[in-house]
Each structure stands twice: as structure tokens, then as C-alpha cells.
Write a protein that holds these residues in place. Sequence first.
Motif, PDB file in Angstrom:
ATOM      1  N   UNK A  66      -0.243   3.642  22.901  1.00 26.02           N
ATOM      2  CA  UNK A  66      -0.590   2.419  22.173  1.00 26.02           C
ATOM      3  C   UNK A  66       0.335   2.233  20.976  1.00 26.02           C
ATOM      4  N   UNK A  67       0.209   1.075  20.358  1.00 28.30           N
ATOM      5  CA  UNK A  67       0.930   0.772  19.133  1.00 28.30           C
ATOM      6  C   UNK A  67      -0.075   0.415  18.055  1.00 28.30           C
ATOM      7  N   UNK A  68       0.134   0.955  16.855  1.00 34.48           N
ATOM      8  CA  UNK A  68      -0.714   0.612  15.715  1.00 34.48           C
ATOM      9  C   UNK A  68      -0.261  -0.744  15.201  1.00 34.48           C
ATOM     10  N   UNK A  69      -1.216  -1.679  15.054  1.00 38.05           N
ATOM     11  CA  UNK A  69      -0.847  -2.993  14.533  1.00 38.05           C
ATOM     12  C   UNK A  69      -1.398  -3.229  13.132  1.00 38.05           C
ATOM     13  N   UNK A  90     -10.584   6.775  11.811  1.00 37.39           N
ATOM     14  CA  UNK A  90     -10.131   8.160  11.705  1.00 37.39           C
ATOM     15  C   UNK A  90     -10.309   8.625  10.266  1.00 37.39           C
ATOM     16  N   UNK A  91     -10.528   9.928  10.096  1.00 41.43           N
ATOM     17  CA  UNK A  91     -10.594  10.481   8.745  1.00 41.43           C
ATOM     18  C   UNK A  91      -9.243  10.338   8.051  1.00 41.43           C
ATOM     19  N   UNK A  92      -8.165  10.658   8.775  1.00 42.98           N
ATOM     20  CA  UNK A  92      -6.811  10.517   8.226  1.00 42.98           C
ATOM     21  C   UNK A  92      -5.876   9.957   9.300  1.00 42.98           C
ATOM     22  N   UNK A  93      -4.791   9.360   8.833  1.00 37.05           N
ATOM     23  CA  UNK A  93      -3.700   8.921   9.701  1.00 37.05           C
ATOM     24  C   UNK A  93      -2.441   9.581   9.175  1.00 37.05           C
ATOM     25  N   UNK A  94      -1.707  10.242  10.068  1.00 40.20           N
ATOM     26  CA  UNK A  94      -0.443  10.878   9.710  1.00 40.20           C
ATOM     27  C   UNK A  94       0.665  10.105  10.409  1.00 40.20           C
ATOM     28  N   UNK A  95       1.517   9.466   9.622  1.00 35.72           N
ATOM     29  CA  UNK A  95       2.639   8.703  10.173  1.00 35.72           C
ATOM     30  C   UNK A  95       3.854   9.621  10.244  1.00 35.72           C
ATOM     31  N   UNK A  96       4.040  10.257  11.400  1.00 36.27           N
ATOM     32  CA  UNK A  96       5.206  11.115  11.602  1.00 36.27           C
ATOM     33  C   UNK A  96       6.430  10.265  11.918  1.00 36.27           C
ATOM     34  N   UNK A  97       6.210   9.010  12.204  1.00 34.59           N
ATOM     35  CA  UNK A  97       7.252   7.984  12.314  1.00 34.59           C
ATOM     36  C   UNK A  97       6.662   6.748  11.653  1.00 34.59           C
ATOM     37  N   UNK A  98       7.484   5.795  11.253  1.00 36.02           N
ATOM     38  CA  UNK A  98       6.920   4.606  10.592  1.00 36.02           C
ATOM     39  C   UNK A  98       5.832   3.974  11.450  1.00 36.02           C
ATOM     40  N   UNK A  99       4.677   3.732  10.850  1.00 34.41           N
ATOM     41  CA  UNK A  99       3.590   3.110  11.605  1.00 34.41           C
ATOM     42  C   UNK A  99       3.177   1.814  10.926  1.00 34.41           C
ATOM     43  N   UNK A 100       3.356   0.749  11.646  1.00 36.73           N
ATOM     44  CA  UNK A 100       3.092  -0.633  11.225  1.00 36.73           C
ATOM     45  C   UNK A 100       3.481  -0.818   9.765  1.00 36.73           C
ATOM     46  N   UNK A 101       2.551  -1.212   8.927  1.00 38.02           N
ATOM     47  CA  UNK A 101       2.889  -1.497   7.538  1.00 38.02           C
ATOM     48  C   UNK A 101       2.270  -0.480   6.582  1.00 38.02           C
ATOM     49  N   UNK A 102       2.265   0.781   6.975  1.00 37.65           N
ATOM     50  CA  UNK A 102       1.652   1.820   6.141  1.00 37.65           C
ATOM     51  C   UNK A 102       2.297   1.874   4.760  1.00 37.65           C
ATOM     52  N   UNK A 103       3.597   1.618   4.677  1.00 43.76           N
ATOM     53  CA  UNK A 103       4.292   1.638   3.382  1.00 43.76           C
ATOM     54  C   UNK A 103       3.783   0.555   2.438  1.00 43.76           C
ATOM     55  N   UNK A 104       3.138  -0.459   2.994  1.00 41.96           N
ATOM     56  CA  UNK A 104       2.705  -1.588   2.173  1.00 41.96           C
ATOM     57  C   UNK A 104       1.237  -1.526   1.775  1.00 41.96           C
ATOM     58  N   UNK A 105       0.608  -0.360   1.935  1.00 43.53           N
ATOM     59  CA  UNK A 105      -0.782  -0.233   1.494  1.00 43.53           C
ATOM     60  C   UNK A 105      -0.843  -0.469  -0.011  1.00 43.53           C
ATOM     61  N   UNK A 106      -1.890  -1.128  -0.486  1.00 45.63           N
ATOM     62  CA  UNK A 106      -1.992  -1.415  -1.926  1.00 45.63           C
ATOM     63  C   UNK A 106      -1.893  -0.142  -2.763  1.00 45.63           C
ATOM     64  N   UNK A 107      -1.034  -0.174  -3.758  1.00 43.77           N
ATOM     65  CA  UNK A 107      -0.911   0.942  -4.686  1.00 43.77           C
ATOM     66  C   UNK A 107      -0.068   2.102  -4.198  1.00 43.77           C
ATOM     67  N   UNK A 108       0.499   2.015  -3.002  1.00 42.33           N
ATOM     68  CA  UNK A 108       1.333   3.107  -2.510  1.00 42.33           C
ATOM     69  C   UNK A 108       2.675   3.034  -3.222  1.00 42.33           C
TER      70      UNK A 108
END
Length: 172
Positions: A66-69, A90-108
Motif C-alpha cells: 500500500x501507499x500512505x496518503x 498505530x502507536x507509532x509510524x517509522x518512516x524508513x523512507x519518505x512517507x507522504x507528508x510526514x515532514x509537514x506535521x505541525x511543529x516538526x
Amino acid sequence: MATALVVGAGIAGLATALRLTRSAWDVVVLDHGKHHDPVPLRGPDRHAARRLAALPYPLHYETRHSTVIALQPDRFGVTVAFNDHDDEWFDIVVCAQPCCQADRLPGLRLESWSRDHVALLYRAVRDTGIPLSAAELLADAFDLHHDDHAAFSWWETTLRPHAIRRAFTGVR
């Protein structure tokens, strides 16, 4: 049982899945079937590979293509939207490769590798150059700390000096 989504089945993603599985996490790994170039193992990664290979533990995880959207963190974990099935928590998400817009989470923050139950492992690997060590330390953090905020803080504090050293020495 704690649940983790690991996005990426490269060396860092699989090492994270192995270590979390050994610590009784229920792990889902997203794999797009891309073949990567071999990763040279030296320094701390060579020691991490020896420790991981010595683990007499079967790797049980569910692999999906699947792909995370979207990622929607809440107080306790992350709701993940997928392209081909219903949302899951999920309790946690580990992005071992770039996953969707994880870098754009508020306050990251740009210099941060984690926030809101999401670890940007691929950034830590990029900044340190030690994928196995970064993955193993991340899973170690959850063995040491039951709260993911404390675990992520310990992981970043422990791994951050390797990024600084690499920046000063120019090692690639």
C-alpha cells in the motif's frame, strides 16, 4: 500489544521491524518492491549488524504494498490513511523512507527526527550515514522508555552526536 507501521523495507526499515518484533510489537511493513543498491557496513553499523544477526528470533511482520496518503497524529498514536484500504491506527509510524507528508506535521522542526508518534528514520540515516545503528537505537529507545515522547527524545539525543561528527568530518 503495541503496533508500529514501518514505511520502507530497506536495510533500516527491516532492522527496525526486526528489533520491534523482538520486543513484542505488532509490526506492519510497507514495501514497494524497489531494489536498492547494497549498503556498505562499517563502523557502528558493522557492530549493529553482528548484534541483529545474532538474534535468534523469527521476523514476523505483515508486508503490504500500500501507499500512505495521510498521517493524522492524535494524543495516543497515528491514524494512517492508505490508498487501497480503510484507515488504521498505530502507536507509532517509522518512516524508513519518505512517507507522504510526514515532514509537514505541525511543529516538526527541520532539525528534528521525530514528533507526534512519527519517527523520520530516513532523515536520521541521511544525517548520520549509519542505517542499522539508527534503526537499532530507535527500537532500543522503546525497550528503555514506555512513553514514545521519552523514547524519541532519548533516540535523538543518543544519535545526534553522530550527525554532528559526520558534518564536521565530511564523511559520506
